[in-house]
Design a protein around this motif. Structure first.
Motif, PDB file in Angstrom:
ATOM      1  N   SER A  41    -106.906 -31.671   2.413  1.00  0.00           N
ATOM      2  CA  SER A  41    -106.300 -30.352   2.362  1.00  0.00           C
ATOM      3  C   SER A  41    -106.218 -29.805   3.791  1.00  0.00           C
ATOM      4  CB  SER A  41    -107.161 -29.428   1.494  1.00  0.00           C
ATOM      5  OG  SER A  41    -106.598 -28.152   1.442  1.00  0.00           O
ATOM      6  N   ARG A  55     -99.112 -15.765   0.412  1.00  0.00           N
ATOM      7  CA  ARG A  55     -99.403 -16.991  -0.345  1.00  0.00           C
ATOM      8  C   ARG A  55    -100.523 -16.763  -1.340  1.00  0.00           C
ATOM      9  NH1 ARG A  55    -101.157 -21.804   2.196  1.00  0.00           N
ATOM     10  NH2 ARG A  55    -102.335 -20.502   3.591  1.00  0.00           N
ATOM     11  N   ASN A  56    -101.556 -16.086  -0.891  1.00  0.00           N
ATOM     12  CA  ASN A  56    -102.708 -15.817  -1.750  1.00  0.00           C
ATOM     13  C   ASN A  56    -102.315 -14.973  -2.954  1.00  0.00           C
ATOM     14  OD1 ASN A  56    -105.528 -16.329  -2.071  1.00  0.00           O
ATOM     15  ND2 ASN A  56    -105.902 -14.181  -1.595  1.00  0.00           N
ATOM     16  N   GLY A  58     -99.596 -15.310  -4.526  1.00  0.00           N
ATOM     17  CA  GLY A  58     -98.887 -16.152  -5.474  1.00  0.00           C
ATOM     18  C   GLY A  58     -97.519 -16.620  -5.054  1.00  0.00           C
ATOM     19  N   ARG A  60     -94.646 -18.813  -3.835  1.00  0.00           N
ATOM     20  CA  ARG A  60     -94.493 -20.274  -3.786  1.00  0.00           C
ATOM     21  C   ARG A  60     -94.130 -20.725  -2.382  1.00  0.00           C
ATOM     22  NH1 ARG A  60     -91.165 -22.679  -8.332  1.00  0.00           N
ATOM     23  NH2 ARG A  60     -93.093 -22.250  -9.394  1.00  0.00           N
ATOM     24  N   HIS A  74     -94.973 -24.146   1.784  1.00  0.00           N
ATOM     25  CA  HIS A  74     -94.638 -24.291   0.370  1.00  0.00           C
ATOM     26  C   HIS A  74     -95.912 -24.669  -0.374  1.00  0.00           C
ATOM     27  CE1 HIS A  74     -91.885 -25.307  -3.005  1.00  0.00           C
ATOM     28  NE2 HIS A  74     -92.937 -26.035  -3.357  1.00  0.00           N
ATOM     29  N   GLU A  75     -96.308 -23.841  -1.308  1.00  0.00           N
ATOM     30  CA  GLU A  75     -97.496 -24.110  -2.112  1.00  0.00           C
ATOM     31  C   GLU A  75     -97.118 -24.989  -3.292  1.00  0.00           C
ATOM     32  OE1 GLU A  75    -100.762 -23.208  -1.658  1.00  0.00           O
ATOM     33  OE2 GLU A  75    -100.041 -22.571   0.306  1.00  0.00           O
ATOM     34  N   ARG A  77     -99.064 -25.605  -5.892  1.00  0.00           N
ATOM     35  CA  ARG A  77     -99.582 -24.960  -7.108  1.00  0.00           C
ATOM     36  C   ARG A  77     -99.734 -25.954  -8.265  1.00  0.00           C
ATOM     37  NH1 ARG A  77    -100.977 -20.516  -4.675  1.00  0.00           N
ATOM     38  NH2 ARG A  77     -99.339 -19.167  -3.873  1.00  0.00           N
ATOM     39  N   ASP A  78    -100.523 -26.984  -8.030  1.00  0.00           N
ATOM     40  CA  ASP A  78    -100.845 -28.017  -9.027  1.00  0.00           C
ATOM     41  C   ASP A  78     -99.692 -28.963  -9.346  1.00  0.00           C
ATOM     42  OD1 ASP A  78    -103.519 -27.183  -9.280  1.00  0.00           O
ATOM     43  OD2 ASP A  78    -102.923 -25.614 -10.698  1.00  0.00           O
ATOM     44  N   ARG A  79     -98.597 -28.892  -8.601  1.00  0.00           N
ATOM     45  CA  ARG A  79     -97.525 -29.877  -8.767  1.00  0.00           C
ATOM     46  C   ARG A  79     -97.878 -31.105  -7.932  1.00  0.00           C
ATOM     47  NH1 ARG A  79     -94.959 -25.043  -8.211  1.00  0.00           N
ATOM     48  NH2 ARG A  79     -93.772 -24.340 -10.007  1.00  0.00           N
TER      49      ARG A  79
END
Length: 163
Positions: A41, A55-56, A58, A60, A74-75, A77-79
């Protein structure tokens, strides 16, 4: 788009070679971009900064821009992590993209190798490795360059991609 990779085990000299290759190839008048794979990470942002707060909260994507540069975060988010091909599509056109890491992908590569690490060569089991840059002489069926001979390694890469 012309792409060529630099791979090797930890402490093999990949990043130093990448840095020298970018300098050398840009000095020859070619445009170069880089892609670096991180196995852990990472964050280019800092807690408390506005972009971090976005970002925190939410978002994307957060695009941070100034008169000198812009950065798009670009987050996932579990993708799943995007493939190298998907990431390359996000880059603006250049003469050459140098890729550090992604050793399992199928693009052509040079392997950085330092004897002191004690690691075996990756090349014998990987036909995508077209040459080796090493600090020691090696017996192999691939061209071997001195790890510090940036000019010769750049010549090889540019010839391989047709530049």
């Amino acid at each position: 788009m012309n792409i060529f990779g630099v791979v090797g085990w930890k402490n093999a000299g990949k990043t130093g070679l990448m840095e020298r290759l970018v300098t050398e190839i840009c000095a020859r008048g070619h445009s170069v971009s880089t892609v670096k794979h991180a196995h852990h990470s990472f964050d280019v942002d800092h807690p408390g900064k506005d972009s971090f707060r976005h970002r925190n909260a939410g978002a994307r994507e957060v695009l941070l821009a100034s008169g000198n540069r812009f950065a798009l975060m670009h987050e996932l988010r579990d993708r799943p992590e995007p493939s190298l091909a998907e990431l390359l599509e996000k880059l603006a056109p250049v003469d050459l993209v140098l890729i550090e890491g992604y050793k399992r992908d199928t693009h052509p590569k040079v392997e950085a190798h330092r004897a002191v690490t004690g690691n075996p060569l990756i090349a014998p089991d990987d036909p995508t490795i077209k040459a080796i840059a090493s600090d020691t002489s090696l017996r192999t069926d691939r061209p071997v360059f001195d790890l510090d001979d940036t000019r010769a390694i750049a010549d090889f890469i540019l010839a391989e991609v047709g530049l």
